[in-house]
Design a protein around this motif. Structure first.
Motif, PDB file in Angstrom:
ATOM      1  N   GLU A  85      25.420  85.263  17.391  1.00 11.38           N
ATOM      2  CA  GLU A  85      26.443  85.923  16.573  1.00 11.38           C
ATOM      3  C   GLU A  85      27.729  86.124  17.363  1.00 11.38           C
ATOM      4  O   GLU A  85      28.838  86.002  16.820  1.00 11.38           O
ATOM      5  CB  GLU A  85      25.930  87.273  16.064  1.00 11.38           C
ATOM      6  N   PHE A  86      27.615  86.426  18.641  1.00 14.56           N
ATOM      7  CA  PHE A  86      28.776  86.773  19.451  1.00 14.56           C
ATOM      8  C   PHE A  86      29.262  85.630  20.337  1.00 14.56           C
ATOM      9  O   PHE A  86      30.429  85.606  20.728  1.00 14.56           O
ATOM     10  CB  PHE A  86      28.453  87.993  20.328  1.00 14.56           C
ATOM     11  N   ALA A  87      28.381  84.708  20.694  1.00 21.23           N
ATOM     12  CA  ALA A  87      28.761  83.586  21.561  1.00 21.23           C
ATOM     13  C   ALA A  87      28.105  82.310  21.032  1.00 21.23           C
ATOM     14  O   ALA A  87      27.245  81.711  21.687  1.00 21.23           O
ATOM     15  CB  ALA A  87      28.345  83.852  23.002  1.00 21.23           C
ATOM     16  N   PRO A  88      28.490  81.866  19.831  1.00 20.31           N
ATOM     17  CA  PRO A  88      27.805  80.734  19.195  1.00 20.31           C
ATOM     18  C   PRO A  88      27.840  79.440  19.988  1.00 20.31           C
ATOM     19  O   PRO A  88      26.844  78.716  20.046  1.00 20.31           O
ATOM     20  CB  PRO A  88      28.521  80.599  17.851  1.00 20.31           C
ATOM     21  N   LYS A  89      28.968  79.100  20.602  1.00 11.29           N
ATOM     22  CA  LYS A  89      29.053  77.829  21.331  1.00 11.29           C
ATOM     23  C   LYS A  89      28.251  77.887  22.626  1.00 11.29           C
ATOM     24  O   LYS A  89      27.581  76.912  22.991  1.00 11.29           O
ATOM     25  CB  LYS A  89      30.508  77.462  21.614  1.00 11.29           C
ATOM     26  N   ALA A  90      28.318  79.004  23.330  1.00 10.58           N
ATOM     27  CA  ALA A  90      27.557  79.135  24.575  1.00 10.58           C
ATOM     28  C   ALA A  90      26.060  79.074  24.294  1.00 10.58           C
ATOM     29  O   ALA A  90      25.304  78.430  25.038  1.00 10.58           O
ATOM     30  CB  ALA A  90      27.915  80.441  25.277  1.00 10.58           C
ATOM     31  N   VAL A  91      25.622  79.720  23.216  1.00  5.22           N
ATOM     32  CA  VAL A  91      24.206  79.700  22.861  1.00  5.22           C
ATOM     33  C   VAL A  91      23.786  78.312  22.408  1.00  5.22           C
ATOM     34  O   VAL A  91      22.736  77.800  22.821  1.00  5.22           O
ATOM     35  CB  VAL A  91      23.916  80.750  21.763  1.00  5.22           C
TER      36      VAL A  91
END
Length: 253
Positions: A85-91
């Motif tokens: 939810e907060f870091a979609p690309k990193a996840v």
């Protein structure tokens, strides 16, 4: 390259570290993804920083919107949850690389007790790594996540240069005090939300890395393994004398 390392009571001590590519002074970009003591990230600080978050997902049970993973190492298992939810690309990047087996056999190449443990570079030198996007990708900052003890965050070599390297924060409450937090606020020109400061004082962490590195996960089990890795014998450039190996990363849900 000169790395600044957090020590007790918010003081900084200097440690020398070399890269294979180049050396640079403070603020210069090198090929080595790194975790510096002071990051110039004022332009990226959210405008709503003064708003206190109602709760920190880093300290809540795994929700339906989060993803649990197990990092299997030759020293034991580290359980983490990720925050799409907060870091979609990193996840997305971390999960895809994990499913591809990218991290299998990669070492923790830089380990500093009471600071952080860093891995994710297939070359094992600190100068390698790649993302699933074909290039580096942008930072993802939020006031809902912070570099508390146990945070999983992206290593970088400057703004918006995320690839595959990551680190887990090992600094505990002995590394943070009110004077140290006030010094960071004065240097960076902002005020931490009161709840954030209270949590840092309670559990510890690396508050100077907020809004300079993307927090995208948190340790929820296996802290004893993180502690053991942080405490291994190190040689030059803070590299463990005996390899600490990521054997695989398992996606639980």
């Amino acid at each position: 390259m000169l790395f600044l390392v957090i020590s007790a009571c918010g003081q900084a001590s200097e440690e020398e570290s070399e890269t294979d590519s180049a050396s640079a002074g403070e603020g210069e970009v090198t090929e080595q993804d790194s975790v510096e003591e002071e990051d110039e990230a004022d332009d990226a600080i959210p405008s709503d920083l003064e708003a206190n978050p109602s709760e920190y997902p880093q300290f809540q049970a795994v929700s339906e919107d989060e993803i649990e993973v197990i990092m299997h190492t030759n020293m034991g298992e580290i359980h983490l949850k990720l925050f799409p939810e907060f870091a979609p690309k990193a996840v997305e990047n971390f999960i895809a690389l994990s499913e591809q087996g990218f991290y299998d056999g990669i070492i923790f190449h830089r380990v500093i007790e009471n600071f952080m443990i860093q891995g994710g570079d297939p070359t094992g030198t600190g100068s390698g790594g790649e993302s699933i996007f074909g290039d580096t990708f942008e930072d993802e900052f939020t006031t809902s996540l912070a570099h508390f003890h146990g945070a999983l965050s992206m290593a970088n070599r400057g703004p918006n240069t995320n690839s595959s390297q990551f680190f887990i924060v090992h600094a505990d409450e002995t590394q943070v005090n009110e004077e140290y937090l006030a010094r960071i606020e004065a240097q960076r020109g902002f005020a931490f939300p009161e709840q954030t400061k209270e949590r840092y004082l309670e559990v510890g962490g690396t508050p100077h890395l907020d809004f300079g590195h993307t927090v995208f996960g948190h340790v929820i089990g296996g802290f004893e393994v993180v502690n053991a890795i942080a405490g291994v014998e190190k040689g030059a450039n803070d590299r463990p004398v005996e390899d600490v190996v990521i054997e695989s990363v398992e996606i639980v849900q």
